[in-house]
Design a protein around this motif. Structure first.
Motif, mmCIF file in Angstrom:
data_model
loop_
_atom_site.group_PDB
_atom_site.id
_atom_site.type_symbol
_atom_site.label_atom_id
_atom_site.label_comp_id
_atom_site.label_asym_id
_atom_site.label_seq_id
_atom_site.Cartn_x
_atom_site.Cartn_y
_atom_site.Cartn_z
ATOM 1 N N THR B 373 32.054 43.580 28.011
ATOM 2 C CA THR B 373 32.262 43.274 29.426
ATOM 3 C C THR B 373 33.471 42.362 29.564
ATOM 4 O O THR B 373 33.538 41.328 28.911
ATOM 5 C CB THR B 373 31.020 42.558 30.009
ATOM 6 N N ASP B 374 34.405 42.759 30.359
ATOM 7 C CA ASP B 374 35.591 41.933 30.575
ATOM 8 C C ASP B 374 35.776 41.758 32.073
ATOM 9 O O ASP B 374 35.585 42.691 32.845
ATOM 10 C CB ASP B 374 36.831 42.600 29.960
ATOM 11 N N PHE B 375 36.126 40.585 32.475
ATOM 12 C CA PHE B 375 36.300 40.267 33.879
ATOM 13 C C PHE B 375 37.739 39.784 34.051
ATOM 14 O O PHE B 375 38.114 38.762 33.490
ATOM 15 C CB PHE B 375 35.308 39.164 34.266
ATOM 16 N N LEU B 376 38.509 40.537 34.760
ATOM 17 C CA LEU B 376 39.927 40.167 34.909
ATOM 18 C C LEU B 376 40.042 38.901 35.764
ATOM 19 O O LEU B 376 39.499 38.844 36.866
ATOM 20 C CB LEU B 376 40.686 41.327 35.574
ATOM 21 N N SER B 377 40.743 37.931 35.220
ATOM 22 C CA SER B 377 41.024 36.677 35.937
ATOM 23 C C SER B 377 39.770 36.085 36.581
ATOM 24 O O SER B 377 39.738 35.817 37.780
ATOM 25 C CB SER B 377 42.077 36.913 37.026
ATOM 26 N N MET B 378 38.733 35.884 35.770
ATOM 27 C CA MET B 378 37.469 35.459 36.364
ATOM 28 C C MET B 378 37.555 34.076 37.012
ATOM 29 O O MET B 378 37.138 33.904 38.167
ATOM 30 C CB MET B 378 36.362 35.447 35.319
ATOM 31 N N TYR B 379 38.109 33.091 36.296
ATOM 32 C CA TYR B 379 38.126 31.739 36.859
ATOM 33 C C TYR B 379 38.909 31.674 38.172
ATOM 34 O O TYR B 379 38.403 31.166 39.175
ATOM 35 C CB TYR B 379 38.682 30.731 35.845
ATOM 36 N N PRO B 380 40.146 32.154 38.182
ATOM 37 C CA PRO B 380 40.861 32.076 39.464
ATOM 38 C C PRO B 380 40.206 32.904 40.563
ATOM 39 O O PRO B 380 40.272 32.538 41.740
ATOM 40 C CB PRO B 380 42.267 32.585 39.151
ATOM 41 N N THR B 381 39.561 34.031 40.170
ATOM 42 C CA THR B 381 38.892 34.848 41.189
ATOM 43 C C THR B 381 37.750 34.062 41.834
ATOM 44 O O THR B 381 37.616 34.029 43.064
ATOM 45 C CB THR B 381 38.338 36.151 40.564
ATOM 46 N N VAL B 382 36.937 33.434 40.984
ATOM 47 C CA VAL B 382 35.821 32.647 41.513
ATOM 48 C C VAL B 382 36.352 31.486 42.351
ATOM 49 O O VAL B 382 35.842 31.185 43.440
ATOM 50 C CB VAL B 382 34.925 32.153 40.358
ATOM 51 N N ASN B 383 37.415 30.834 41.835
ATOM 52 C CA ASN B 383 38.059 29.741 42.595
ATOM 53 C C ASN B 383 38.440 30.203 43.983
ATOM 54 O O ASN B 383 38.216 29.514 44.975
ATOM 55 C CB ASN B 383 39.343 29.293 41.880
ATOM 56 N N SER B 384 39.059 31.373 44.017
ATOM 57 C CA SER B 384 39.552 31.899 45.279
ATOM 58 C C SER B 384 38.397 32.255 46.207
ATOM 59 O O SER B 384 38.425 31.968 47.404
ATOM 60 C CB SER B 384 40.436 33.124 44.996
ATOM 61 N N LEU B 385 37.351 32.889 45.642
ATOM 62 C CA LEU B 385 36.195 33.282 46.471
ATOM 63 C C LEU B 385 35.505 32.053 47.076
ATOM 64 O O LEU B 385 35.126 32.040 48.237
ATOM 65 C CB LEU B 385 35.192 34.075 45.625
ATOM 66 N N ILE B 386 35.362 31.026 46.258
ATOM 67 C CA ILE B 386 34.673 29.829 46.758
ATOM 68 C C ILE B 386 35.584 29.024 47.687
ATOM 69 O O ILE B 386 35.117 28.230 48.487
ATOM 70 C CB ILE B 386 34.169 28.970 45.574
ATOM 71 N N GLY B 387 36.885 29.253 47.547
ATOM 72 C CA GLY B 387 37.851 28.542 48.400
ATOM 73 C C GLY B 387 38.136 27.138 47.900
ATOM 74 O O GLY B 387 38.233 26.191 48.684
ATOM 75 N N LEU B 388 38.290 27.025 46.565
ATOM 76 C CA LEU B 388 38.491 25.685 46.003
ATOM 77 C C LEU B 388 39.905 25.153 46.188
ATOM 78 O O LEU B 388 40.140 23.964 46.057
ATOM 79 C CB LEU B 388 38.119 25.672 44.514
#
Lengths: 162, 614
Positions: B373-388
């Motif tokens: 399982t690979d998640f492209l750019s997971m950290y920045p994606t989550v950052n962006s979704l949460i609006g950090l």
């Protein structure tokens, strides 16, 4: 005969230390002097201008063979003394320059090295510019009067013999 | 109390929860404050970095050693460069090198010329080489370049001791010695030692120590605006370990050979048939290593220079260093500098909810079916979704206290499907205090009696008495538990984070001088993800350049997304100085010290949310 080149690491180290002592904002003197060795540490002033301001002589007595080897000195402009002749002496073998025991052979070596350095300096200062000026004059006359500009002039006698 | 899982048997992919509940002591992170306010105010002297200029000279060296356990120096070679031109090349040899090996070296230099401005290939004793080393690296302050420098430095050292001060826990190497009147070897106290402290396998702190009777020119700080010596200044050196720099630039570990390949070095590393025995081929191999190292240094420095950041390449220890420098270049100050009165209590709550990501393999050397399982750019994606990003650039972060009712209401409507709506993620910037009752949550405990190590695991967590064991968690962790268990835990307190305004002094930046980002207008994390994706379709640059830019974007994205907001700075405070009376020889240091910890960015509030969100 193989000529030993100056030690690039020593040369770099001296230059780096001189640059460090220089004020960051003032990288040249108002007179146009940019050689870092000739600049006064932490001032935007060269040694010659500083002496002029203090109404002192701008000539140094350069110990041709090094202070430890001979008392013979020649007057040299202070900036050139610092930036050229002293620098050249730092490239000598340390034992020759310091000569702590006063070895006569090293004194002789220092005299030869000092004489060479001084003559090279005099050649650079007194003759090289004339060569450069003649080359510029030749280019100027060629542009003005053509490639054979000396024909039918008294200068023709100096041209290359066929 | 933790409900443990057991594997029975593992190859049947069968995971059954045990019915037994085991009590385990758990630990949480804390936010420590110093009782000494003066200590808190201590700021790093960063003004010097602003004017640091890369030296125009570098000394590159490499050593070869015996192949026995001592790994003592046999010989090495060096090249000295100014303005990219090799001025001098030479070999040097260990003091105890046998005569026949020395003859091989002498014969070699007689028959070979240097690949430098001076054609003479020098052959120096170790002491002669160290004199040059001192002039170039300490007095002249040039770059000292090597691949895995700590190893090579330790090979040319004459002795070692335990390091002190900022290098405590590391080694201090003595390089310069002299013979006294009786002919015995004494350490030259007028020259510095080199201290090395390993951070991990790829990184080490390195620096010159203080020395007696410094020349005034040695006391002039790097980039000094006035060239004045500064009392107490210590020049630490410009040690450039290419293994560390390559790692910082790519987030990947390299050998010299693989780094040369990755950065397309013209004269790559060669392979030696035999190590340890000095032959002409082996000397050629060593010289080639130095050539490859110098070319790699130029490539890496050129790559580093493409990042418009104010960071010394010698102090670029990891991608996080680069990430932090980018934040600084965008004018983003640490939150606690912008908002020094931020209530520390909430930093403590957030810190206790912070469980850093960790990967460990519990099933080793046994084939089991896996799903890659690979998640492209997971950290920045989550950052962006949460609006950090809004918190990173905020002028102020506000706390909405005691919002447990609102949080409980939110948890009641949470489901896996609900999380596929982007707006749901924007609600996750909160922390929740709960009394765990079989909820599946992260906890830090000594799960293995064998390793006896504090490890983070996700388990069923129980509390045996109210209040005393109420714990803080980030809301995303609670949401995950709700989805896994299907029930909402008992929330007793909660607080939510709100950003207010935009910080002053924010400025646009060009990522690797290729992609413009204005932190005031755009979500930085989103821009980086989108640009990485768009890179694949770009036709305006060669493939190699696209690969480099892709790697750089990945490094920037990951390093600015996670970890650096919870930077921990250890500072040592001298509690007592030994007077020499009853001093034990076994003591590594005569100073009794205590480690104090301070958090620079103080944004681990966001990191806690992010970790669990990811």
């Amino acid at each position: 005969m193989k000529q030993s080149p100056p030690d690039p690491i020593r040369t770099y180290q001296r230059k780096a230390v001189a640059v460090r002592r220089r004020s960051e904002k003032n990288i040249h003197c108002a007179c146009g002097e940019t050689r870092v060795e000739a600049l006064v540490p932490r001032k935007s002033l060269c040694a010659a201008c500083k002496r002029t301001m203090k109404k002192h002589s701008t000539l140094d007595n350069h110990h041709v063979a090094g202070r430890r080897n001979s008392r013979v000195t020649v007057p040299i402009p202070v900036n050139d003394h610092r930036a050229i002749l002293s620098e050249a002496q730092y490239d000598w073998p340390k034992k020759t320059l310091d000569n702590p025991e006063g070895c006569p052979l090293l004194i002789a070596a220092a005299c030869i090295r000092g004489f060479i350095d001084t003559v090279v300096y005099l050649i650079d200062q007194l003759l090289r510019w004339i060569a450069e000026m003649l080359e510029m004059l030749s280019a100027f006359l060629t542009e003005r009067f053509g490639t054979q500009w000396w024909v039918n002039t008294p200068l023709a006698q100096f041209t290359r013999n066929a | 109390m933790v409900g443990q899982y057991t594997l029975s048997p593992i190859y049947e992919e069968c995971i059954k929860p045990m019915s037994k509940i085991t009590s385990l002591p758990l630990s949480v992170r804390v936010y420590p404050e110093s009782p000494n306010p003066a200590f808190e105010k201590t700021q790093p002297r960063e003004n010097r970095l602003k004017t640091w200029r890369q030296p125009n000279a570098m000394l590159v060296f490499d050593t070869e050693t015996r192949v026995d356990a001592t790994q003592r120096l046999t010989f090495g070679s060096y090249r000295f460069f100014t303005d990219g031109v090799c001025q001098e090349e030479g070999l040097f040899f260990g003091t105890d090198l046998p005569d026949h090996d020395r003859e091989v070296l002498e014969f070699y230099v007689a028959g070979h010329s240097a690949e430098a401005a001076s054609k003479e290939l020098k052959l120096l004793t170790l002491q002669q080489f160290l004199s040059k080393f001192y002039l170039a690296v300490y007095k002249g302050r040039c770059l000292l370049v090597g691949f895995n420098l700590p190893f090579d430095l330790s090979r040319i050292a004459r002795n070692f001791a335990a390091a002190r001060g900022r290098f405590a826990g590391g080694f201090s190497l003595g390089l310069w010695f002299y013979l006294d009147e009786s002919g015995s070897e004494c350490e030259n106290k007028y020259r510095p030692r080199i201290a090395i402290k390993h951070i991990d396998g790829k990184r080490a702190l390195k620096g010159f120590t203080a020395r007696n009777a410094c020349d005034p020119t040695d006391l002039i700080p790097d980039g000094s605006p006035d060239g004045e010596p500064e009392e107490g200044y210590k020049f630490r050196g410009h040690f450039l370990d290419l293994r560390t720099l390559a790692f910082a630039l790519t987030d990947k570990g390299y050998s010299l050979a693989s780094a040369c390949e990755a950065f397309e070095v013209e004269h790559a590393k060669q392979h030696a048939e035999h190590h340890g025995t000095i032959t002409n081929e082996y000397i050629d191999y060593n010289r080639r290593d130095v050539l490859a190292t110098s070319e790699l240094a130029r490539k890496l420095l050129a790559e580093f220079a493409r990042h418009p950041i104010n960071l010394q390449p010698t102090k670029s220890y990891s991608p996080a260093s680069i990430g932090k420098a980018y934040l600084q270049a965008m004018g983003i100050q640490p939150i606690l500098e912008r908002q020094p009165d931020f209530p520390k209590k909430y930093l403590g709550y957030a810190q206790s909810a912070f469980f850093g990501g960790r990967t460990s393999a519990h099933i080793r050397k046994i084939p089991v079916p896996v799903v890659y399982t690979d998640f492209l750019s997971m950290y920045p994606t989550v950052n962006s979704l949460i609006g950090l990003w809004q918190f990173v650039i905020a002028n102020e972060i506000k706390i909405v206290e005691h919002c447990q009712n609102e949080i409980t209401e939110f948890l009641n409507q949470v489901s896996a499907n609900y999380l596929f709506t982007q707006d749901a993620w924007k609600n996750l910037t909160a922390f929740v205090q709960i009394i765990p009752d079989g909820d599946i949550l992260p906890s830090r405990g000594k799960y293995s009696a064998v390793s006896n190590d504090w490890q983070v695991a996700v388990n069923h967590l129980y509390s045996n008495s109210e209040r005393h064991t109420a714990l803080w968690f980030s809301l995303p962790d609670i949401v995950a538990s709700v989805i896994l268990t299907g029930r909402v835990p008992k929330v007793i307190d909660a607080f939510r984070l709100k950003s207010r305004g935009k910080a002053k002094g924010l400025k646009p930046i060009s990522l690797r001088r290729a992609i413009e980002v204005d932190p005031r207008e755009k979500d930085f994390f989103k821009v980086v993800i989108e640009e990485r994706k768009r890179l694949a379709t770009r036709t305006d640059m060669p493939k190699s350049e696209k690969n480099r830019l892709d790697k750089a974007l990945k490094v920037i994205a990951n390093s600015t997304s996670y970890g650096i907001y919870a930077e921990m700075n250890r500072k040592r405070v001298v509690l007592a100085v030994c007077t020499g009376w009853m001093c034990s020889e076994m003591m590594a240091s005569c100073r009794k010290q205590r480690v104090q910890v301070g958090y620079r960015y103080g944004l681990h509030v966001g990191d806690g949310v992010l970790r669990s969100g990811g």
